[in-house]
Enzyme design. Structure first.
Site, mmCIF file in Angstrom:
data_model
loop_
_atom_site.group_PDB
_atom_site.id
_atom_site.type_symbol
_atom_site.label_atom_id
_atom_site.label_comp_id
_atom_site.label_asym_id
_atom_site.label_seq_id
_atom_site.Cartn_x
_atom_site.Cartn_y
_atom_site.Cartn_z
ATOM 1 N N THR A 14 0.832 -1.206 0.000
ATOM 2 C CA THR A 14 0.000 0.000 0.000
ATOM 3 C C THR A 14 0.866 1.256 0.000
ATOM 4 O OG1 THR A 14 -1.782 -1.135 1.167
ATOM 5 C CG2 THR A 14 -1.766 1.274 1.274
ATOM 6 N N ASN A 41 -4.434 -11.915 3.147
ATOM 7 C CA ASN A 41 -4.033 -12.745 4.287
ATOM 8 C C ASN A 41 -5.235 -13.237 5.078
ATOM 9 O OD1 ASN A 41 -2.834 -13.636 6.778
ATOM 10 N ND2 ASN A 41 -0.991 -12.532 6.183
ATOM 11 N N CYS A 42 -6.206 -12.350 5.293
ATOM 12 C CA CYS A 42 -7.358 -12.700 6.131
ATOM 13 C C CYS A 42 -8.299 -13.693 5.458
ATOM 14 C CB CYS A 42 -8.123 -11.434 6.518
ATOM 15 S SG CYS A 42 -7.145 -10.272 7.496
ATOM 16 N N ASN A 276 15.559 8.554 8.927
ATOM 17 C CA ASN A 276 15.400 8.128 7.533
ATOM 18 C C ASN A 276 14.721 6.765 7.393
ATOM 19 O OD1 ASN A 276 16.754 10.378 6.207
ATOM 20 N ND2 ASN A 276 18.613 9.607 7.217
ATOM 21 N N TYR A 278 11.319 4.466 8.515
ATOM 22 C CA TYR A 278 9.944 4.458 9.022
ATOM 23 C C TYR A 278 9.480 3.004 9.169
ATOM 24 C CZ TYR A 278 9.911 9.407 7.669
ATOM 25 O OH TYR A 278 10.189 10.753 7.554
ATOM 26 N N TYR A 426 -32.956 4.551 9.334
ATOM 27 C CA TYR A 426 -33.913 3.574 9.877
ATOM 28 C C TYR A 426 -34.934 3.146 8.837
ATOM 29 C CZ TYR A 426 -38.288 2.028 11.935
ATOM 30 O OH TYR A 426 -39.437 1.345 12.189
#
Length: 814
Positions: A14, A41-42, A276, A278, A426
């Site tokens: 991503t 994966n799920c 630098n 993450y 509703y």
């Protein structure tokens, strides 16, 4: 600018795509240790179970298609084994074992997490698997397709473990779940997990709770699992679903700071201790927005959000702050949906944080619209300001959208009052005019304001006998189908006319089916001068669910552990009734109405969505002489088959199920007559009937305390006290008392022959729910105060007794 990304699933892929959308000039290289990137994966358990038939649908992008679309250099089968922060390079090892260096300007770590594989004896035995990636899935799927998997054991009762239990069951295997904790589904509290336990048992899953695995060993072609308590289980396959731990070895070896939970420590910009570098996903440790302190969050939704944020910060500078995740999760467990967000009550209790909870049992949509299915909602909030701390929902339809609403309130720092302000869409097929989310807010608000004083199932379970006056405000028929021990039945609609039946010297606990009628009853009592009135949160439904014992699992090859006969087909001439959408007592009322019109031998099939209906129907049949044939649960619906009992007695029982009972008037304080009264009362109570003993004049002596408090009395009261027996141990025989010798002889013989004493019979009657009423007029005349009588006694007058006789089919004066 050159960006390297380590890890090609979820967060890594991503982030790479987002970086490209921000910059066409950037050089982006994505490293993935395995051969697949950006896979679902799920969805892996559902492919194994055959729910997802096409394996290719799990592969959101191939390395080739992803690289082409986003102009990214995708390198699969490439493991980054070292980071040189000074040189700003990484060392990469390829599939053939060779290595090379690659430089970077900015580096993103998305290494994910690694399944826990404890160092138990035999852990490497063939047939023991973990499920984390496509390669794992292919191996397990091949074993399942071979047809040799008849028995499967899941070690660990978390989300993936239960998803695997469901899917292996779909694939035709008998399944057992082994869990060290007292419950499955760790993110929810025990009372909510108990609903899941019941559903798993209905589906034939064997549960080994509070059970630890000691070792594995090969047993021919199978695997023997040995537990620490000495039991063993033999299976064809074992799935380890004990949990995962952050994959931080690479970061740690590079000198990047880890947090207290041993995840990669990041700041609000998702930057590590190296400006630098993450990090995102399962490997990072970040501050919890509600609890404070850092925690690990293994969920795909937050990982994808982090990836988008980190891409912006890497390309545009540190401009976007990450707010943190509260752990919003949802899982499908056979027909049921389980969801949680925020903090569980057990976590708050462990951390010493004050909290309160509210539990409700609404339907997924308007009850009058077909297929309204039940759900249970629990909200956890601060007693100081009502801040919403957590929420859990177990149900069928509409669970996911409700948990998402609550998650947003928690993340925005909202209160339970904010739940009532949400404007819901509703229409009868989707909700009720008062949506369950709003109802949870209203109930919590009543607790906060003091309008309703709550009591919870654990407090009832752990209470000492006589600590509370228990009032069951359901209908007599509901009460007859099963009540809390020692509870007095005063239906809500009769409450105002029977206030004198309720003592004021002890806390009063009212309860109903799910809590609503209990709230109305508590309001009536408080407005009529009762100071300490508490309502059982979630009603008897929550209590029964929470205290239900998990049956010992049966060996593989037996019928399963559901413990209830299942309806394979309906009798050809069965009358069919639809009670779906009706809350308790609606289904049992429908059952009674239909049975009243039937003849002996006729069958009735009734379908309901109330999960407690099967148990209630079985109890009702036992108490009315009818035959409970079978039950079946499917998709949140419960199909019950019952058969009309033979003979006029059964018919009379059915017609008068709401009015059966026995009343006794104990006028005497003779030991033998008191014994006879309590023997008969216990016998009647054992048949499930409502029993009342009315103690008048000399009979009051049978219910006096042995250790009575000092009570101020007038001259006549003191005279009566001197002349009357002090308590039940001083009662005399009506014949052959012989100045007390006969009484002592009687008690001696009873003890030698193991016959219960009067006091033991009295205690057993109280525990069986026999109602003790002391005559107010007799107490006034004889100078007996309420404080001198045992705690289980209520005080009433002749009108109270006459009311009981109207509901009874036997009245005895002793």
């Amino acid at each position: 600018m050159k960006y390297l990304i380590i890890g090609g699933v979820a967060g890594g892929a991503t982030a790479a795509a987002r970086i490209r959308r921000l910059s066409e000039e950037a050089e982006i290289i994505l490293f993935e240790k395995g051969e697949h990137i950006s896979y679902a994966n799920c969805g892996l358990p559902y492919y194994i179970g055959g729910i997802i038939g096409d394996r290719d649908k799990l592969l959101v992008q191939t390395p080739e298609s992803f690289g082409t679309r986003f102009n990214i250099d995708v390198r699969v089968n490439s493991e980054v084994v070292a980071i040189d922060r000074t040189k700003k390079t990484v060392m990469v090892r390829t599939a053939d074992g060779s290595t090379y260096e690659e430089s970077y300007d900015k580096l993103l770590l998305s290494p994910g997490a690694t399944p826990v594989r404890p160092p138990l004896p035999g852990i490497d035995t063939e047939g023991i698997y973990t499920l984390r990636n496509v390669a794992d899935t292919d191996v397990i799927k091949a074993r399942v397709k071979s047809g040799n998997i008849k028995r499967a054991v899941i070690v660990g009762g978390g989300f993936i473990g239960l998803e695997m239990a469901e899917n292996l069951s779909h694939a035709g295997a008998e399944v057992a779940v082994v869990e060290m904790a007292p419950q499955v589904m760790g993110p929810v509290d025990f009372s909510m997990a108990q609903i899941v336990h019941a559903h798993l048992l209905e589906k034939g899953v064997r549960l080994y709770l509070e059970t630890a695995v000691e070792s594995f060993a090969k047993a021919g072609e199978a695997i023997e699992i040995k537990f620490s308590d000495g039991r063993t289980l033999v299976a064809d396959m074992v799935i380890l679903s004990i949990g995962v731990r952050p994959n931080t070895a690479l970061a740690s070896s590079a000198g990047i700071d880890l947090g207290p939970m041993r995840g990669i420590k990041v700041d609000e910009y998702l930057r590590t201790s190296d400006e630098n570098i993450y990090a995102v996903g399962d490997a990072i440790e970040f501050t919890h927005p509600v609890m404070g302190g850092t925690w690990l969050n293994y969920l795909a939704g937050p990982a994808n959000r982090q990836a988008r944020i980190v891409a912006d910060n890497m390309v545009l500078g540190d401009t976007v702050e990450y707010e943190g995740a509260i752990g919003t999760s949802v899982a499908k467990v056979f027909d049921m949906t389980v969801a949680a967000t925020g903090l569980a009550a057990k976590r708050l209790k462990k951390d010493g944080i004050e909290y309160q909870t509210a539990t409700i049992h609404p339907s997924s949509h308007a009850g009058y619209y077909p297929d309204a299915l039940p759900m249970t909602i629990k909200v956890i909030f601060s007693p100081a300001d009502g801040k919403l701390l957590g929420a859990q929902i177990v149900g069928y339809d509409g669970v996911d959208k409700r948990i998402d609403l609550m998650a947003q309130v928690i993340k925005s720092g909202g209160t339970v009052a904010d739940l009532t302000r949400i404007e819901h869409a509703y229409a009868p097929p989707y909700s009720s005019a008062k949506d369950p989310v709003a109802m949870a807010g209203y109930v919590a608000g009543n607790i906060l304001s003091g309008k309703m004083k709550p009591i919870y199932w654990r407090q009832i379970r752990d209470a000492t006998p006589g600590e509370f006056v228990l009032i069951d405000v359901r209908t007599p028929m509901e009460y007859a189908a099963g009540a809390l021990p020692g509870a007095i039945n005063i239906p809500l609609d009769s409450m105002r006319g029977r206030l004198t039946d309720i003592p004021k010297n002890r806390p009063v606990v009212v309860y109903c089916g799910v809590g609503l009628r209990g709230y109305l009853a508590s309001n009536i009592l408080q407005l009529n001068g009762f100071d300490d009135v508490r309502n059982l949160i979630g009603g008897i439904k929550s209590y029964r669910t929470a205290v239900s014992a998990i049956p010992a699992p049966e060996p593989f090859g037996n019928a399963g552990s559901a413990g209830r006969p299942h309806a394979e087909s309906s009798p050809a001439r069965a009358i069919r009734i639809d009670a779906c959408g009706l809350a308790c007592p609606g289904p049992i009322m429908k059952l009674k109405e239909a049975m009243d019109t039937m003849s002996a031998g006729e069958s009735l099939e009734i379908t309901a969505t109330d999960p407690g209906f099967a148990r209630d129907a079985e109890s009702w049949c036992k108490s009315t002489g009818n035959h409970f044939v079978s039950s079946e649960a499917n998709g949140g619906k419960y199909r019950i088959v019952v058969e009309r009992g033979a003979g006029s007695a059964a018919k009379q029982d059915c017609v008068q199920a709401s009015g059966r009972g026995k009343t006794f008037v104990l006028f005497s304080d003779d030991l033998d007559k008191a014994l006879a009264t309590f023997v008969l009362a216990n016998g009647a109570a054992a048949t499930g009937e409502k029993v009342t003993i009315f103690f008048t004049f000399w009979g009051l002596n049978a219910i006096k305390k042995t250790n009575k408090p000092k009570v101020r009395k007038d001259i006549f009261g003191r005279m009566f006290s001197m002349m009357l027996p002090s308590d039940s141990t001083s009662l005399k025989l009506s014949k052959m008392n012989m100045f007390g010798m006969g009484r002592r002889m009687m008690r001696y013989i009873m003890k030698n022959k193991n016959v219960s004493s009067l006091e033991e019979l009295r205690e057993a009657a109280a525990k069986s729910g026999v109602e003790f009423i002391a005559c107010q007029m007799s107490m006034d005349v004889m100078g007996v105060s309420r404080e001198e009588l045992i705690d289980e006694v209520t005080v009433g007058g002749v009108a109270t007794y006459m009311n009981r006789t109207e509901d009874a089919n036997l009245n005895l004066f002793i």
